[in-house]
Design a protein around this motif. Structure first.
Motif, PDB file in Angstrom:
ATOM      1  N   VAL A   1     -10.164   1.754   5.927  1.00 15.98           N
ATOM      2  CA  VAL A   1      -9.957   2.671   7.053  1.00 15.98           C
ATOM      3  C   VAL A   1     -10.916   3.854   6.922  1.00 15.98           C
ATOM      4  CG1 VAL A   1      -8.336   4.187   8.252  1.00 15.98           C
ATOM      5  CG2 VAL A   1      -7.541   2.004   7.306  1.00 15.98           C
ATOM      6  N   VAL A   2     -11.767   3.996   7.910  1.00 13.29           N
ATOM      7  CA  VAL A   2     -12.724   5.104   7.926  1.00 13.29           C
ATOM      8  C   VAL A   2     -12.172   6.281   8.717  1.00 13.29           C
ATOM      9  CG1 VAL A   2     -15.051   5.808   8.620  1.00 13.29           C
ATOM     10  CG2 VAL A   2     -14.645   3.491   7.771  1.00 13.29           C
ATOM     11  N   ASN A   3     -11.456   6.003   9.789  1.00 17.39           N
ATOM     12  CA  ASN A   3     -10.964   7.072  10.675  1.00 17.39           C
ATOM     13  C   ASN A   3      -9.669   6.604  11.316  1.00 17.39           C
ATOM     14  OD1 ASN A   3     -10.806   9.317  12.387  1.00 17.39           O
ATOM     15  ND2 ASN A   3     -13.033   9.334  12.688  1.00 17.39           N
ATOM     16  N   TYR A   4      -8.764   7.548  11.464  1.00 10.68           N
ATOM     17  CA  TYR A   4      -7.491   7.241  12.124  1.00 10.68           C
ATOM     18  C   TYR A   4      -7.045   8.464  12.919  1.00 10.68           C
ATOM     19  CZ  TYR A   4      -2.525   6.445  12.926  1.00 10.68           C
ATOM     20  OH  TYR A   4      -1.294   6.307  13.520  1.00 10.68           O
TER      21      TYR A   4
ATOM     22  N   GLY B   1       0.840  -1.190   0.000  1.00  8.56           N
ATOM     23  CA  GLY B   1       0.000   0.000   0.000  1.00  8.56           C
ATOM     24  C   GLY B   1       0.870   1.233   0.000  1.00  8.56           C
ATOM     25  N   ASN B   2       0.274   2.368   0.340  1.00  3.95           N
ATOM     26  CA  ASN B   2       1.056   3.610   0.325  1.00  3.95           C
ATOM     27  C   ASN B   2       1.669   3.930   1.678  1.00  3.95           C
ATOM     28  OD1 ASN B   2      -1.144   4.387   1.776  1.00  3.95           O
ATOM     29  ND2 ASN B   2      -1.935   5.822   0.235  1.00  3.95           N
ATOM     30  N   GLY B   3       1.524   3.017   2.667  1.00  3.94           N
ATOM     31  CA  GLY B   3       2.102   3.219   3.989  1.00  3.94           C
ATOM     32  C   GLY B   3       1.876   1.986   4.842  1.00  3.94           C
ATOM     33  N   PRO B   4       2.336   2.015   6.106  1.00  7.87           N
ATOM     34  CA  PRO B   4       2.205   0.836   6.976  1.00  7.87           C
ATOM     35  C   PRO B   4       0.765   0.403   7.192  1.00  7.87           C
ATOM     36  CG  PRO B   4       3.757   2.408   7.895  1.00  7.87           C
ATOM     37  CD  PRO B   4       3.103   3.094   6.747  1.00  7.87           C
ATOM     38  N   ILE B   5      -0.148   1.359   7.374  1.00  6.13           N
ATOM     39  CA  ILE B   5      -1.539   1.007   7.680  1.00  6.13           C
ATOM     40  C   ILE B   5      -2.220   0.377   6.475  1.00  6.13           C
ATOM     41  CG2 ILE B   5      -3.809   1.940   8.288  1.00  6.13           C
ATOM     42  CD1 ILE B   5      -2.391   3.993  10.025  1.00  6.13           C
ATOM     43  N   SER B   6      -2.094   1.030   5.316  1.00  9.11           N
ATOM     44  CA  SER B   6      -2.749   0.485   4.126  1.00  9.11           C
ATOM     45  C   SER B   6      -2.126  -0.843   3.711  1.00  9.11           C
ATOM     46  CB  SER B   6      -2.681   1.492   2.967  1.00  9.11           C
ATOM     47  OG  SER B   6      -1.325   1.803   2.653  1.00  9.11           O
ATOM     48  N   SER B   7      -0.844  -1.002   3.929  1.00 11.41           N
ATOM     49  CA  SER B   7      -0.175  -2.269   3.594  1.00 11.41           C
ATOM     50  C   SER B   7      -0.700  -3.393   4.479  1.00 11.41           C
ATOM     51  CB  SER B   7       1.341  -2.131   3.773  1.00 11.41           C
ATOM     52  OG  SER B   7       1.865  -1.164   2.906  1.00 11.41           O
ATOM     53  N   PHE B   8      -0.869  -3.122   5.787  1.00 10.02           N
ATOM     54  CA  PHE B   8      -1.353  -4.161   6.694  1.00 10.02           C
ATOM     55  C   PHE B   8      -2.826  -4.465   6.427  1.00 10.02           C
ATOM     56  CE2 PHE B   8      -2.731  -5.894  10.832  1.00 10.02           C
ATOM     57  CZ  PHE B   8      -1.838  -6.954  10.912  1.00 10.02           C
ATOM     58  N   ILE B   9      -3.611  -3.445   6.081  1.00  9.13           N
ATOM     59  CA  ILE B   9      -5.015  -3.660   5.712  1.00  9.13           C
ATOM     60  C   ILE B   9      -5.090  -4.567   4.488  1.00  9.13           C
ATOM     61  CG2 ILE B   9      -7.061  -2.542   4.727  1.00  9.13           C
ATOM     62  CD1 ILE B   9      -6.883  -2.119   7.688  1.00  9.13           C
TER      63      ILE B   9
END
Length: 589
Positions: free
Chosen positions: A523-526, A502-510
């Motif tokens: 991801v709706v909110n962070y 993904g474009n970062g750690p969160i999107s990659s793990f998602i």
């Protein structure tokens, strides 16, 4: 033949039962209860005045308070109470009615022998010579002592109870004053004590003010006070018979009409029959009074004496040092309740266990925002809290308590105070609905530990899947990222390996968990914030994920993660959501 007893019982059995007749309240109460008499006070000044300093204080807990108890204090309880009053800072303490009993006499001797040199012992006596002599004997050797004498001066007491005219009352007051003077300050053998006199025209609140001044003038002339040692005139609302404004008029009238005002200390002693004891005391101070008599938490006959805690802390919250220390309120409550055997009411001002607590959702939200608001000055300004609870030894944890009436602010406050987590508003709403549901089911207040456990079980779910390691690298182009993660799982001895991009750690793990479990997460909110400061600080992250469930509905759920590394905290927040679905059987491992 019937016996006399049997005949009597038979006759009694034939008497019809008496029906008690209850009448309603009077439609016109003025036929029974006259309005207060108007005070002829020209150029009334007290409404325009402002309190700027604390009065002299007299605690009468050990005398007036004690005599009102169904179970009076023992000697040991009186000793404990006395020392607590000294610790609070009272410099004048009315300790007993020494002539009433040997117990009171013995305790007076204890107070005389154990009082600090700056504390004055006051004792009360009726206006009868044997009792006066016994009373003075009880305080012999004291560093400072006040002999308090009183005489009924109101028309109803004078005429109905004692059958005494005004001239006879004046003569009696002068006679007793001269006796006290002869036995104290005029006696060469009693000069080790600094003697003073307090005279109370009893039921001053129901006494014609002109007569109150007249009898006090006669007493003053007999005692001959000085500028260095002014005598005390206590003007008691022995029974509160009118509004506090009328009492203030009476006090101002007295202060303006008594001669040699500089040689007189005017003391107010307000009972609380109308529930206006504190108001009457404060207005009495505005009207010219110098001294306040009362009890801790307002114990006293009928509805009580004025509550000294309330009067003192009212001054404190207006920026006036009361010269009394209530910083350890809990220990004061403990001593009062144990010795008086009377509980401090939960809603009693300042001292009550619930007075710094908010259950209402709107109140809680306002308080939470008040604490978060950054002011340019150090002035206390928190909604619904006129006093900082810490000033009286209470923690902020007691400020907000949660039940079914509470809102998002209450639950969020407790999590903030307990875990340091400043929940996003949307998460506050989500969590508060869970808290309210639990409170509704229990039907009672939720404890802090219950709320914290509920939050952890809902948003900080650490099993069955646990992150053991992860690595983030650059993707196929510089703007993308790839993640390799290893999870500990009870279903696999070797664990679960995840890979995503993904474009970062969160999107990659998602991406990685979506591929692994066949559910498309978004991801709706962070949000994130730091916990603590410096090198030891941690990051707290809050992630709201949405997904489509088996029914085709879009569902969202929050997760929370805490770690020194922000990326790992974010991954653990996402993993908390996944664990929730695993535990619900919506994800198969």
């Amino acid at each position: 033949m019937f016996s006399p007893l049997r005949l009597f019982k038979r006759a009694v059995s034939r008497i019809p039962p008496v029906k008690l007749q209850y009448k309603n309240m009077l439609k016109d109460p003025s036929v029974k209860y006259p309005p207060p008499k108007k005070i002829q006070l020209k150029n009334r000044e007290w409404p325009e005045k402002v309190l700027t300093k604390a009065p002299r204080w007299l605690s009468t807990d050990l005398r007036d308070g004690n005599q009102s108890l169904p179970d009076p204090m023992s000697i040991s309880e009186k000793k404990e109470y006395f020392h607590k009053l000294v610790d609070i800072g009272f410099k004048e303490i009315e300790v007993s009615f020494p002539s009433a009993s040997q117990t009171d006499f013995d305790f007076t001797r204890y107070a005389v022998e154990n009082a600090p040199t700056d504390v004055t012992i006051q004792v009360l006596t009726q206006s009868r010579e044997p009792l006066v002599r016994r009373t003075i004997e009880s305080v012999k050797g004291a560093k400072k002592a006040i002999i308090h004498i009183y005489l009924a001066t109101s028309d109803v007491f004078r005429e109905v109870v004692f059958g005494m005219s005004q001239p006879v009352a004046i003569a009696k007051a002068v006679e007793i004053t001269k006796l006290v003077r002869k036995l104290t300050k005029d006696d060469p053998t009693m000069q080790e004590t600094e003697w003073n006199l307090e005279f109370s025209p009893e039921c001053f609140s129901d006494t014609p003010v002109e007569f109150a001044v007249e009898i006090c003038e006669a007493v003053k002339k007999a005692w001959e006070p000085t500028l260095e040692t002014p005598m005390i005139f206590n003007l008691p609302a022995t029974v509160e018979v009118s509004g506090p404004n009328v009492y203030a008029d009476q006090i101002e009238y007295f202060c303006k009409h008594i001669t040699e005002r500089e040689k007189v200390i005017v003391s107010v002693h307000c009972h609380n029959d109308r529930g206006c004891g504190v108001a009457a005391t404060e207005l009495g101070l505005l009207a010219g009074a110098d001294r306040v008599e009362g009890c801790i938490f307002g114990n006293g006959e009928r509805t009580g004496n004025v509550d000294l805690v309330t009067v003192a802390l009212n001054l404190y919250t207006q920026g006036i040092a009361p010269n009394l220390d209530f910083s350890d309120m809990e220990s004061i409550i403990d001593v009062s309740e144990r010795c008086n055997k009377i509980q401090v009411h939960p809603r009693a001002p300042y001292g009550g266990s619930l007075v710094v607590c908010a259950f209402s959702g709107s109140h809680q939200d306002a308080i939470k925002k008040g604490f978060a608001y950054e002011r340019d000055d150090a002035k206390w300004a928190i909604p619904y809290l006129p006093l900082d609870p810490k000033d009286i030894g209470r923690t902020y944890e007691a400020v907000i308590r949660v039940n079914s009436q509470s809102g998002k602010g209450g639950s969020a406050w407790i999590i903030l105070r307990s875990l340091g987590l400043d929940l996003p508003r949307q998460l506050q709403v989500s969590f508060s609905s869970l808290v309210q549901e639990k409170a509704d089911k229990s039907g009672c207040e939720l404890q802090t530990s219950q709320i914290v456990d509920l939050f952890k079980n809902e948003y900080l779910i650490e099993s069955p899947l646990q992150l053991t390691e992860f690595e983030i690298t650059k993707g196929k182009n510089n703007s993308s990222r790839e993640i390799f993660a290893q999870l500990k799982s009870p279903s696999s001895a070797n664990g679960i390996t995840l890979f995503g991009e993904g474009n970062g750690p969160i999107s990659s793990f998602i991406d990685a968990i979506s591929k692994r479990f066949g559910i498309l997460f978004e991801v709706v909110n962070y949000q994130e914030h730091s916990l603590g400061s410096g090198s030891s600080s941690k990051a707290a992250t809050y992630v709201q994920l949405s997904y489509i469930d088996a029914t085709g509905e879009t569902v969202s759920r929050w997760g929370c993660g805490i770690n020194h590394d922000v990326s790992q905290a974010s991954i653990e927040a996402i993993l908390s959501v996944v664990n929730s679905l695993v535990n619900q059987g919506k994800i198969k491992l």
